[in-house]
Design a protein around this motif. Structure first.
Motif, PDB file in Angstrom:
ATOM      1  N   ALA A 131     -42.267  -0.665  15.045  1.00  0.00           N
ATOM      2  CA  ALA A 131     -41.176   0.196  14.590  1.00  0.00           C
ATOM      3  C   ALA A 131     -41.616   0.918  13.318  1.00  0.00           C
ATOM      4  CB  ALA A 131     -39.914  -0.623  14.321  1.00  0.00           C
ATOM      5  N   LEU A 132     -41.386   2.203  13.279  1.00  0.00           N
ATOM      6  CA  LEU A 132     -41.800   3.013  12.144  1.00  0.00           C
ATOM      7  C   LEU A 132     -40.867   2.775  10.962  1.00  0.00           C
ATOM      8  CD1 LEU A 132     -43.881   5.158  11.348  1.00  0.00           C
ATOM      9  CD2 LEU A 132     -42.297   6.890  12.172  1.00  0.00           C
ATOM     10  N   ASP A 133     -41.449   2.507   9.800  1.00  0.00           N
ATOM     11  CA  ASP A 133     -40.661   2.334   8.585  1.00  0.00           C
ATOM     12  C   ASP A 133     -39.787   3.579   8.392  1.00  0.00           C
ATOM     13  OD1 ASP A 133     -40.595   0.836   5.716  1.00  0.00           O
ATOM     14  OD2 ASP A 133     -40.555   3.021   5.454  1.00  0.00           O
ATOM     15  N   PRO A 134     -38.514   3.402   8.002  1.00  0.00           N
ATOM     16  CA  PRO A 134     -37.628   4.574   7.876  1.00  0.00           C
ATOM     17  C   PRO A 134     -38.093   5.585   6.829  1.00  0.00           C
ATOM     18  CG  PRO A 134     -36.523   2.559   7.133  1.00  0.00           C
ATOM     19  CD  PRO A 134     -37.820   2.152   7.765  1.00  0.00           C
ATOM     20  N   PHE A 135     -38.747   5.122   5.765  1.00  0.00           N
ATOM     21  CA  PHE A 135     -39.235   6.070   4.753  1.00  0.00           C
ATOM     22  C   PHE A 135     -40.475   6.807   5.256  1.00  0.00           C
ATOM     23  CE2 PHE A 135     -36.654   3.135   2.262  1.00  0.00           C
ATOM     24  CZ  PHE A 135     -35.875   4.039   1.554  1.00  0.00           C
ATOM     25  N   VAL A 136     -41.319   6.121   6.010  1.00  0.00           N
ATOM     26  CA  VAL A 136     -42.472   6.788   6.620  1.00  0.00           C
ATOM     27  C   VAL A 136     -41.974   7.837   7.611  1.00  0.00           C
ATOM     28  CG1 VAL A 136     -44.483   6.486   8.116  1.00  0.00           C
ATOM     29  CG2 VAL A 136     -44.034   4.831   6.288  1.00  0.00           C
ATOM     30  N   ARG A 137     -40.958   7.486   8.391  1.00  0.00           N
ATOM     31  CA  ARG A 137     -40.387   8.433   9.347  1.00  0.00           C
ATOM     32  C   ARG A 137     -39.825   9.649   8.617  1.00  0.00           C
ATOM     33  NH1 ARG A 137     -36.618   5.494  11.347  1.00  0.00           N
ATOM     34  NH2 ARG A 137     -37.945   4.495  12.876  1.00  0.00           N
ATOM     35  N   ALA A 187     -38.076  13.760  -2.379  1.00  0.00           N
ATOM     36  CA  ALA A 187     -36.947  12.826  -2.293  1.00  0.00           C
ATOM     37  C   ALA A 187     -37.382  11.496  -1.694  1.00  0.00           C
ATOM     38  CB  ALA A 187     -35.816  13.446  -1.467  1.00  0.00           C
ATOM     39  N   VAL A 188     -38.187  11.555  -0.653  1.00  0.00           N
ATOM     40  CA  VAL A 188     -38.665  10.309  -0.033  1.00  0.00           C
ATOM     41  C   VAL A 188     -39.480   9.509  -1.042  1.00  0.00           C
ATOM     42  CG1 VAL A 188     -40.170   9.313   1.742  1.00  0.00           C
ATOM     43  CG2 VAL A 188     -38.680  11.246   2.306  1.00  0.00           C
ATOM     44  N   LEU A 189     -40.406  10.162  -1.727  1.00  0.00           N
ATOM     45  CA  LEU A 189     -41.259   9.453  -2.673  1.00  0.00           C
ATOM     46  C   LEU A 189     -40.470   8.870  -3.842  1.00  0.00           C
ATOM     47  CD1 LEU A 189     -44.369  11.813  -2.738  1.00  0.00           C
ATOM     48  CD2 LEU A 189     -44.107   9.626  -1.535  1.00  0.00           C
ATOM     49  N   LEU A 190     -39.377   9.514  -4.209  1.00  0.00           N
ATOM     50  CA  LEU A 190     -38.568   9.028  -5.331  1.00  0.00           C
ATOM     51  C   LEU A 190     -37.521   8.002  -4.911  1.00  0.00           C
ATOM     52  CD1 LEU A 190     -38.097  12.388  -7.243  1.00  0.00           C
ATOM     53  CD2 LEU A 190     -39.517  10.433  -7.934  1.00  0.00           C
ATOM     54  N   GLU A 191     -37.259   7.876  -3.619  1.00  0.00           N
ATOM     55  CA  GLU A 191     -36.233   6.945  -3.132  1.00  0.00           C
ATOM     56  C   GLU A 191     -36.816   5.694  -2.474  1.00  0.00           C
ATOM     57  OE1 GLU A 191     -33.780   9.333  -0.559  1.00  0.00           O
ATOM     58  OE2 GLU A 191     -33.235  10.684  -2.194  1.00  0.00           O
ATOM     59  N   ALA A 192     -38.005   5.787  -1.919  1.00  0.00           N
ATOM     60  CA  ALA A 192     -38.598   4.648  -1.214  1.00  0.00           C
ATOM     61  C   ALA A 192     -38.915   3.521  -2.193  1.00  0.00           C
ATOM     62  CB  ALA A 192     -39.881   5.077  -0.499  1.00  0.00           C
ATOM     63  N   PRO A 193     -38.774   2.280  -1.750  1.00  0.00           N
ATOM     64  CA  PRO A 193     -39.189   1.162  -2.606  1.00  0.00           C
ATOM     65  C   PRO A 193     -40.679   1.285  -2.944  1.00  0.00           C
ATOM     66  CG  PRO A 193     -37.924   0.370  -0.715  1.00  0.00           C
ATOM     67  CD  PRO A 193     -38.202   1.828  -0.473  1.00  0.00           C
ATOM     68  N   HIS A 220     -43.810  11.724 -12.205  1.00  0.00           N
ATOM     69  CA  HIS A 220     -42.389  11.545 -11.872  1.00  0.00           C
ATOM     70  C   HIS A 220     -41.608  12.810 -12.223  1.00  0.00           C
ATOM     71  CE1 HIS A 220     -38.257   9.933 -12.611  1.00  0.00           C
ATOM     72  NE2 HIS A 220     -38.507   9.393 -11.442  1.00  0.00           N
ATOM     73  N   SER A 221     -41.842  13.332 -13.401  1.00  0.00           N
ATOM     74  CA  SER A 221     -41.156  14.563 -13.831  1.00  0.00           C
ATOM     75  C   SER A 221     -41.467  15.730 -12.903  1.00  0.00           C
ATOM     76  CB  SER A 221     -41.561  14.926 -15.261  1.00  0.00           C
ATOM     77  OG  SER A 221     -41.090  13.968 -16.167  1.00  0.00           O
ATOM     78  N   THR A 222     -42.715  15.815 -12.463  1.00  0.00           N
ATOM     79  CA  THR A 222     -43.112  16.890 -11.545  1.00  0.00           C
ATOM     80  C   THR A 222     -42.339  16.792 -10.238  1.00  0.00           C
ATOM     81  OG1 THR A 222     -45.313  17.049 -12.520  1.00  0.00           O
ATOM     82  CG2 THR A 222     -45.053  17.898 -10.276  1.00  0.00           C
ATOM     83  N   LEU A 223     -42.227  15.576  -9.678  1.00  0.00           N
ATOM     84  CA  LEU A 223     -41.481  15.419  -8.421  1.00  0.00           C
ATOM     85  C   LEU A 223     -40.005  15.727  -8.613  1.00  0.00           C
ATOM     86  CD1 LEU A 223     -42.863  12.381  -6.395  1.00  0.00           C
ATOM     87  CD2 LEU A 223     -43.362  14.806  -6.175  1.00  0.00           C
ATOM     88  N   LEU A 224     -39.441  15.324  -9.737  1.00  0.00           N
ATOM     89  CA  LEU A 224     -38.031  15.659 -10.016  1.00  0.00           C
ATOM     90  C   LEU A 224     -37.842  17.166 -10.057  1.00  0.00           C
ATOM     91  CD1 LEU A 224     -37.008  13.017 -12.703  1.00  0.00           C
ATOM     92  CD2 LEU A 224     -36.174  13.181 -10.345  1.00  0.00           C
ATOM     93  N   ASN A 225     -38.802  17.874 -10.639  1.00  0.00           N
ATOM     94  CA  ASN A 225     -38.729  19.335 -10.701  1.00  0.00           C
ATOM     95  C   ASN A 225     -38.763  19.936  -9.293  1.00  0.00           C
ATOM     96  OD1 ASN A 225     -38.737  21.899 -12.041  1.00  0.00           O
ATOM     97  ND2 ASN A 225     -40.935  22.038 -11.649  1.00  0.00           N
ATOM     98  N   VAL A 226     -39.642  19.405  -8.433  1.00  0.00           N
ATOM     99  CA  VAL A 226     -39.705  19.877  -7.034  1.00  0.00           C
ATOM    100  C   VAL A 226     -38.405  19.584  -6.332  1.00  0.00           C
ATOM    101  CG1 VAL A 226     -40.849  19.522  -4.812  1.00  0.00           C
ATOM    102  CG2 VAL A 226     -42.234  19.678  -6.898  1.00  0.00           C
ATOM    103  N   LEU A 227     -37.885  18.377  -6.515  1.00  0.00           N
ATOM    104  CA  LEU A 227     -36.637  17.966  -5.880  1.00  0.00           C
ATOM    105  C   LEU A 227     -35.478  18.877  -6.300  1.00  0.00           C
ATOM    106  CD1 LEU A 227     -35.184  15.821  -4.119  1.00  0.00           C
ATOM    107  CD2 LEU A 227     -34.806  14.529  -6.215  1.00  0.00           C
ATOM    108  N   ASP A 228     -35.477  19.268  -7.560  1.00  0.00           N
ATOM    109  CA  ASP A 228     -34.397  20.121  -8.076  1.00  0.00           C
ATOM    110  C   ASP A 228     -34.631  21.611  -7.828  1.00  0.00           C
ATOM    111  OD1 ASP A 228     -33.082  17.863  -8.966  1.00  0.00           O
ATOM    112  OD2 ASP A 228     -33.892  18.000 -11.003  1.00  0.00           O
ATOM    113  N   GLY A 229     -35.668  21.938  -7.038  1.00  0.00           N
ATOM    114  CA  GLY A 229     -35.886  23.330  -6.662  1.00  0.00           C
ATOM    115  C   GLY A 229     -36.781  24.103  -7.591  1.00  0.00           C
ATOM    116  N   GLY A 230     -37.457  23.432  -8.496  1.00  0.00           N
ATOM    117  CA  GLY A 230     -38.305  24.122  -9.457  1.00  0.00           C
ATOM    118  C   GLY A 230     -39.730  24.335  -9.018  1.00  0.00           C
ATOM    119  N   GLY A 231     -40.073  23.933  -7.818  1.00  0.00           N
ATOM    120  CA  GLY A 231     -41.444  24.119  -7.338  1.00  0.00           C
ATOM    121  C   GLY A 231     -41.581  23.632  -5.917  1.00  0.00           C
ATOM    122  N   GLY A 232     -42.724  23.917  -5.335  1.00  0.00           N
ATOM    123  CA  GLY A 232     -42.994  23.484  -3.957  1.00  0.00           C
ATOM    124  C   GLY A 232     -42.369  24.411  -2.948  1.00  0.00           C
ATOM    125  N   SER A 233     -42.561  24.053  -1.661  1.00  0.00           N
ATOM    126  CA  SER A 233     -42.030  24.914  -0.597  1.00  0.00           C
ATOM    127  C   SER A 233     -40.835  24.313   0.068  1.00  0.00           C
ATOM    128  CB  SER A 233     -43.115  25.172   0.436  1.00  0.00           C
ATOM    129  OG  SER A 233     -43.574  23.973   1.024  1.00  0.00           O
TER     130      SER A 233
END
Length: 98
Positions: free
Chosen positions: A7-13, A26-32, A85-98
């Motif tokens: 069974a595929l881990d839900p975060f991997v899925r 979001a996945v990287l910041l929410e997964a255990p 961590h700050s970089t991912l938060l910026n991406v999550l909040d729409g400040g970067g990435g696609s």
């Protein structure tokens, strides 16, 4: 009796199915953390396939931070982790990435 070891881990899925860098962040910041480290190669592969360097950098910083000796139970050398961590938060909040 059938085992669900395949069974595929839900975060991997979620990472596999993510359609944007914000969704991947979001996945990287929410997964255990345990899940991220257990399946690190898989998460890293999905980040690289999506050209999501910020995610690969985050996983590397997390692994590096967790591998350092601790002082009286506290993690040391966490500045690279804080930056990733700050970089991912910026991406999550729409400040970067696609």
């Amino acid at each position: 009796m059938t085992h669900s070891n395949d069974a595929l881990d839900p975060f991997v899925r979620r990472m596999r199915d993510a359609e944007s860098d914000a969704a991947r962040a979001a996945v990287l910041l929410e997964a255990p953390v345990f899940t991220l480290m257990r399946w690190r190669q898989v998460f890293d592969l999905h980040c690289r396939r999506a050209a999501f360097g910020e995610g690969a950098d985050y996983l590397a910083a997390l692994a590096e931070t967790l591998s350092k000796p601790r002082h009286r139970g506290n993690l040391t050398g966490t500045m690279p982790m804080a930056g990733a961590h700050s970089t991912l938060l910026n991406v999550l909040d729409g400040g970067g990435g696609s």
